[in-house]
Scaffold this motif. Structure first.
Motif, PDB file in Angstrom:
ATOM      1  N   LYS A  22       0.799  -1.226   0.000  1.00 41.45           N
ATOM      2  CA  LYS A  22       0.000   0.000   0.000  1.00 41.45           C
ATOM      3  C   LYS A  22       0.831   1.275   0.000  1.00 41.45           C
ATOM      4  N   ASP A  23       2.066   1.209   0.490  1.00 43.14           N
ATOM      5  CA  ASP A  23       2.902   2.405   0.567  1.00 43.14           C
ATOM      6  C   ASP A  23       3.801   2.604  -0.657  1.00 43.14           C
ATOM      7  N   ASP A  24       3.763   1.676  -1.612  1.00 45.63           N
ATOM      8  CA  ASP A  24       4.595   1.797  -2.816  1.00 45.63           C
ATOM      9  C   ASP A  24       4.088   2.920  -3.719  1.00 45.63           C
ATOM     10  N   TYR A  25       5.031   3.545  -4.417  1.00 42.93           N
ATOM     11  CA  TYR A  25       4.672   4.530  -5.446  1.00 42.93           C
ATOM     12  C   TYR A  25       5.279   4.038  -6.757  1.00 42.93           C
ATOM     13  N   SER A  26       4.426   3.522  -7.601  1.00 44.66           N
ATOM     14  CA  SER A  26       4.871   2.887  -8.842  1.00 44.66           C
ATOM     15  C   SER A  26       4.640   3.801 -10.038  1.00 44.66           C
ATOM     16  N   ILE A  27       5.056   3.312 -11.188  1.00 45.23           N
ATOM     17  CA  ILE A  27       4.768   4.022 -12.445  1.00 45.23           C
ATOM     18  C   ILE A  27       3.255   4.195 -12.614  1.00 45.23           C
ATOM     19  N   ASN A  28       2.484   3.218 -12.187  1.00 46.84           N
ATOM     20  CA  ASN A  28       1.033   3.306 -12.312  1.00 46.84           C
ATOM     21  C   ASN A  28       0.480   4.508 -11.548  1.00 46.84           C
ATOM     22  N   GLU A  29       0.953   4.705 -10.308  1.00 46.67           N
ATOM     23  CA  GLU A  29       0.501   5.861  -9.521  1.00 46.67           C
ATOM     24  C   GLU A  29       0.969   7.170 -10.135  1.00 46.67           C
ATOM     25  N   ALA A  30       2.188   7.162 -10.705  1.00 49.98           N
ATOM     26  CA  ALA A  30       2.712   8.373 -11.341  1.00 49.98           C
ATOM     27  C   ALA A  30       1.858   8.768 -12.541  1.00 49.98           C
ATOM     28  N   ILE A  31       1.431   7.777 -13.314  1.00 48.56           N
ATOM     29  CA  ILE A  31       0.573   8.044 -14.475  1.00 48.56           C
ATOM     30  C   ILE A  31      -0.785   8.577 -14.020  1.00 48.56           C
ATOM     31  N   CYS A  32      -1.361   7.956 -12.997  1.00 42.20           N
ATOM     32  CA  CYS A  32      -2.652   8.423 -12.482  1.00 42.20           C
ATOM     33  C   CYS A  32      -2.558   9.862 -11.990  1.00 42.20           C
ATOM     34  N   ASP A  33      -1.477  10.196 -11.290  1.00 42.84           N
ATOM     35  CA  ASP A  33      -1.297  11.553 -10.782  1.00 42.84           C
ATOM     36  C   ASP A  33      -1.123  12.552 -11.923  1.00 42.84           C
ATOM     37  N   TYR A  34      -0.372  12.141 -12.940  1.00 43.32           N
ATOM     38  CA  TYR A  34      -0.162  13.021 -14.088  1.00 43.32           C
ATOM     39  C   TYR A  34      -1.488  13.345 -14.776  1.00 43.32           C
ATOM     40  N   VAL A  35      -2.280  12.315 -14.996  1.00 43.51           N
ATOM     41  CA  VAL A  35      -3.569  12.509 -15.661  1.00 43.51           C
ATOM     42  C   VAL A  35      -4.499  13.354 -14.789  1.00 43.51           C
ATOM     43  N   ALA A  36      -4.528  13.077 -13.489  1.00 45.30           N
ATOM     44  CA  ALA A  36      -5.420  13.815 -12.579  1.00 45.30           C
ATOM     45  C   ALA A  36      -5.051  15.288 -12.475  1.00 45.30           C
ATOM     46  N   ASN A  37      -3.757  15.586 -12.589  1.00 46.78           N
ATOM     47  CA  ASN A  37      -3.287  16.965 -12.415  1.00 46.78           C
ATOM     48  C   ASN A  37      -3.172  17.744 -13.722  1.00 46.78           C
ATOM     49  N   ASN A  38      -3.446  17.078 -14.834  1.00 50.62           N
ATOM     50  CA  ASN A  38      -3.325  17.739 -16.125  1.00 50.62           C
ATOM     51  C   ASN A  38      -4.710  18.166 -16.598  1.00 50.62           C
ATOM     52  N   HIS A  39      -4.901  19.445 -16.764  1.00 48.59           N
ATOM     53  CA  HIS A  39      -6.234  19.988 -17.039  1.00 48.59           C
ATOM     54  C   HIS A  39      -6.810  19.551 -18.380  1.00 48.59           C
ATOM     55  N   LYS A  40      -5.984  19.037 -19.295  1.00 51.04           N
ATOM     56  CA  LYS A  40      -6.511  18.684 -20.611  1.00 51.04           C
ATOM     57  C   LYS A  40      -7.250  17.349 -20.608  1.00 51.04           C
ATOM     58  N   TYR A  41      -7.181  16.618 -19.492  1.00 54.31           N
ATOM     59  CA  TYR A  41      -7.895  15.355 -19.395  1.00 54.31           C
ATOM     60  C   TYR A  41      -9.182  15.533 -18.617  1.00 54.31           C
ATOM     61  N   ASP A  42     -10.212  14.868 -19.082  1.00 48.59           N
ATOM     62  CA  ASP A  42     -11.508  14.926 -18.407  1.00 48.59           C
ATOM     63  C   ASP A  42     -12.027  13.498 -18.285  1.00 48.59           C
ATOM     64  N   HIS A  43     -11.932  12.921 -17.095  1.00 45.84           N
ATOM     65  CA  HIS A  43     -12.318  11.532 -16.906  1.00 45.84           C
ATOM     66  C   HIS A  43     -13.459  11.430 -15.904  1.00 45.84           C
ATOM     67  N   SER A  44     -14.268  10.411 -16.109  1.00 46.84           N
ATOM     68  CA  SER A  44     -15.343  10.154 -15.163  1.00 46.84           C
ATOM     69  C   SER A  44     -14.780   9.454 -13.931  1.00 46.84           C
ATOM     70  N   ASP A  45     -15.541   9.421 -12.874  1.00 50.65           N
ATOM     71  CA  ASP A  45     -15.108   8.776 -11.641  1.00 50.65           C
ATOM     72  C   ASP A  45     -15.103   7.257 -11.759  1.00 50.65           C
ATOM     73  N   THR A  46     -15.692   6.735 -12.832  1.00 49.51           N
ATOM     74  CA  THR A  46     -15.807   5.285 -12.976  1.00 49.51           C
ATOM     75  C   THR A  46     -14.598   4.671 -13.667  1.00 49.51           C
ATOM     76  N   PHE A  47     -13.699   5.489 -14.203  1.00 51.18           N
ATOM     77  CA  PHE A  47     -12.516   4.953 -14.876  1.00 51.18           C
ATOM     78  C   PHE A  47     -11.243   5.523 -14.263  1.00 51.18           C
ATOM     79  N   LYS A  48     -10.272   4.646 -14.065  1.00 51.33           N
ATOM     80  CA  LYS A  48      -8.982   5.058 -13.540  1.00 51.33           C
ATOM     81  C   LYS A  48      -7.889   4.599 -14.499  1.00 51.33           C
ATOM     82  N   PRO A  49      -7.011   5.503 -14.954  1.00 51.01           N
ATOM     83  CA  PRO A  49      -5.916   5.108 -15.844  1.00 51.01           C
ATOM     84  C   PRO A  49      -5.088   3.982 -15.223  1.00 51.01           C
ATOM     85  N   SER A  50      -4.561   3.111 -16.086  1.00 53.07           N
ATOM     86  CA  SER A  50      -3.805   1.982 -15.564  1.00 53.07           C
ATOM     87  C   SER A  50      -2.816   1.467 -16.592  1.00 53.07           C
TER      88      SER A  50
END
Length: 241
Positions: A22-50
């Motif tokens: 649970k405490d690991d920070y992987s490439i997957n989390e980095a991608i999710c953070d990038y997408v969440a913090n980048n204003h050009k992406y608009d995602h629904s709450d039902t999908f999470k990048p992976s």
């Protein structure tokens, strides 16, 4: 590389593809953070990048991720039906002379996190035994392309036709060409030479090229330590593609 549906990122050796605890920070989390913090992406709450493909922790190179549902579905299908070509690079002990495409069977011991490769002939022979569990073995196919050799080491380009855990490393051990730096499947003397001369502390494997389709090729240049070993061993790495 990225478009509106998918992303390809570089993973360094030592970084996890996905978290193991649970405490690991992987490439997957980095991608999710990038997408969440980048204003050009608009995602629904039902999908999470992976991420859609995984690399061993100490393997560097290209990680593919779906950043929309459509992108994830496209990559999952392409990886499953093998319409997406992936090429890796490594340096092995010995002179690998000819390009070969090799079929074999692999078995994974999950408790030891160790895979074993056997030949088609061995598989057919073992199948005749009532104690042999054929379902524990998976067919693998790997293409090995020698790029340069100094007689003692060979720079290899590898096409992963099937994708099983530790496939490349275990397949190379079976063929008698242990990978540089590979503690699980490699040669101790060769690993010590690489550590003493180049400070190589993990297996040397790089996912360097992905063909998404005939018009889209993603390249991830060889890491610095890879180039340093090639130069030191007189292996021609320039112009690989």
């Amino acid at each position: 590389y990225e478009n509106k549906d998918i992303m390809a990122v570089h993973k360094e050796a030592g970084v996890l593809s996905q978290k193991a605890s649970k405490d690991d920070y992987s490439i997957n989390e980095a991608i999710c953070d990038y997408v969440a913090n980048n204003h050009k992406y608009d995602h629904s709450d039902t999908f999470k990048p992976s991420v859609c493909n995984r690399l061993d922790k100490n393997t560097s190179g290209i990680i593919l991720a779906g950043i929309t549902l459509r992108g994830s579905q496209y990559l999952s299908k392409a990886l499953k039906d093998r319409s997406l070509d992936k090429f890796y690079f490594t340096i092995v002990k010995g002179q690998f002379k000819n390009k070969i495409t090799c079929q074999a069977y692999i078995n994974k011991d999950s408790d030891k996190n160790l895979s074993k490769v056997i030949s088609q002939e061995e598989y057919d022979k073992f199948k005749q035994s009532k104690d042999f569990d054929s379902k524990s073995y998976s067919r693998i196919m790997t293409e090995f392309i020698p790029i340069s050799s100094n007689g003692e080491s060979t720079l290899l380009k590898i096409k992963l036709i099937t994708g099983k855990s530790h496939q490349i490393r275990a397949h190379l051990k079976y063929l008698g060409y242990p990978m540089a730096g590979d503690i699980k499947y490699g040669n101790k003397t060769y690993n010590l030479y690489m550590k003493n001369n180049y400070k190589l502390s993990n297996h040397l494997l790089h996912a360097g090229i992905v063909y998404l389709d005939k018009n889209t090729v993603i390249n991830d240049p060889l890491p610095e330590i890879f180039i340093r070993i090639c130069k030191g061993e007189g292996l021609d790495y320039k112009g690989i593609s």
